[in-house]
Write an enzyme that holds these catalytic residues in place. Structure first.
Site, mmCIF file in Angstrom:
data_model
loop_
_atom_site.group_PDB
_atom_site.id
_atom_site.type_symbol
_atom_site.label_atom_id
_atom_site.label_comp_id
_atom_site.label_asym_id
_atom_site.label_seq_id
_atom_site.Cartn_x
_atom_site.Cartn_y
_atom_site.Cartn_z
ATOM 1 N N ASP A 11 0.074 -3.723 8.737
ATOM 2 C CA ASP A 11 -1.363 -3.569 8.935
ATOM 3 C C ASP A 11 -2.004 -4.954 8.985
ATOM 4 O O ASP A 11 -1.708 -5.813 8.156
ATOM 5 C CB ASP A 11 -1.981 -2.766 7.794
ATOM 6 N N HIS A 63 0.845 -1.191 0.000
ATOM 7 C CA HIS A 63 0.000 0.000 0.000
ATOM 8 C C HIS A 63 0.883 1.245 0.000
ATOM 9 O O HIS A 63 1.967 1.265 0.595
ATOM 10 C CB HIS A 63 -0.934 0.011 1.221
ATOM 11 N N ASP A 120 0.999 4.127 1.451
ATOM 12 C CA ASP A 120 1.490 4.804 2.655
ATOM 13 C C ASP A 120 2.649 4.057 3.315
ATOM 14 O O ASP A 120 3.207 4.532 4.303
ATOM 15 C CB ASP A 120 0.350 5.032 3.657
#
EC number: 3.1.26.11
Length: 316
Positions: A212, A65, A67
């Site tokens: 995450d 991802h 970020d």
């Protein structure tokens, strides 16, 4: 060994938190720095620290991802201009090599060093040297995501000089051989084993840095008995259903994991921009109700990872 947080926010940069990047300083241990994720503007964050990009020799990416990876091309490029000529290894999910190579090719960027890639497909040991082991473990996110467990190998016990003197073993180079655990023949003909003159080994430190994730059994393997666990806290107490639907975790879930796995210190990061000021402190207070030794970190926090104190024989 020290953990320095270059970015502690989730999703997109905010006024007070940049997106994710964590540095593990191993300057005393191996004269290097390892990065875990490289969110947008990580190199700008580094400018506000004493970190030297040329010291970065390993980068561990949890998932692809933006970020967590958008700062990678810029950092790699700047490393060339700042004396970073030694090879660098990037670990991460399949696709990380393509992301970097396309970025370099399209921007016509020439690096002064070699990049080695280790795209991960399975759980287990991914790196080992005389001082450290690193393990990767799949997590549960919307795309393939890994967590990492860094294990420092045990340090040899201290040489017990009083015991050597009592055995009438003269000082000199032989002490260094005994310190290394070798068996040595003394000038008087005696043979002594260095292991007999060493104190208990100093257990190495364990740091787990997760990407995450929703709650998943893989987390337990990473976190078990860790000195420090770095865990995301995108959502707060009472938001477990919302966290699950977005493939993330709450502060309470992280605290429960830390307590269950006998972690010594829990550091919460990947904080949503919804939580600023007092609300960020509320995340910490809530988590401490479950696991007392919890801290919500902010950008540029640096946390030392100390050795655990050895209990001397006979002590109560």
């Amino acid at each position: 060994m020290e953990i320095e947080f270059l970015g502690t926010g989730a999703g997109s940069p905010g006024k007070f938190r940049n997106v994710t990047s964590t540095a593990l300083r191993l300057l005393d241990e191996r004269n290097s720095v390892w990065l875990f994720d490289v969110g947008e503007a990580t190199q700008h964050q580094i400018l506000r620290t004493t970190l030297k990009p040329r010291k970065i020799d390993k980068i561990f990416i949890t998932h692809l991802h933006g970020d967590h990876i958008f700062g990678l091309p810029g950092l790699l490029s700047s490393r060339s201009f700042q004396g970073g000529n030694e090879p660098l290894t990037i670990y991460g999910p399949k696709g990380i090599r393509n992301f970097v190579e396309v970025s370099m090719r399209v921007s016509e960027t020439k690096l002064s060093y070699k990049i080695h890639y280790q795209e991960l497909t399975a759980d287990g040991l991914i790196f080992e040297d005389p001082k450290f082991r690193v393990y990767a473990q799949h997590l549960d996110h919307r795309i393939e995501c890994f967590g990492y467990r860094v294990e420092e190998k045990d340090h040899p016990g201290e040489l017990q000089v009083d015991k050597l003197k009592a055995a009438q073993i003269p000082s000199g180079p032989v002490y260094g051989q005994l310190k290394a655990g070798q068996t040595v023949t003394l000038p008087d003909g005696r043979t002594v084993n260095g292991q007999d003159f060493l104190g208990p080994a100093q257990p190495g430190r364990i740091v787990a840095i997760l990407g995450d994730t929703r709650q998943t059994p893989g987390e337990e393997k990473l976190a078990k008995n860790a000195d420090v666990l770095v865990h995301e806290s995108t959502f707060a107490k009472g938001e477990s259903k919302l966290a699950r639907s977005y493939y993330h975790s709450t502060n309470i879930q992280a605290a429960e994991l830390a307590k269950r796995m006998h972690v010594k210190l829990l550091l919460l990061n990947h904080i949503s921009a919804r939580y600023t000021g007092k609300m960020a402190l509320d995340l910490q207070h809530q988590a401490r109700e479950v696991f007392k030794n919890t801290k919500v970190v902010k950008d540029f926090d640096a946390v030392d990872v100390p050795f655990q104190k050895l209990i001397k024989a006979g002590a109560k």
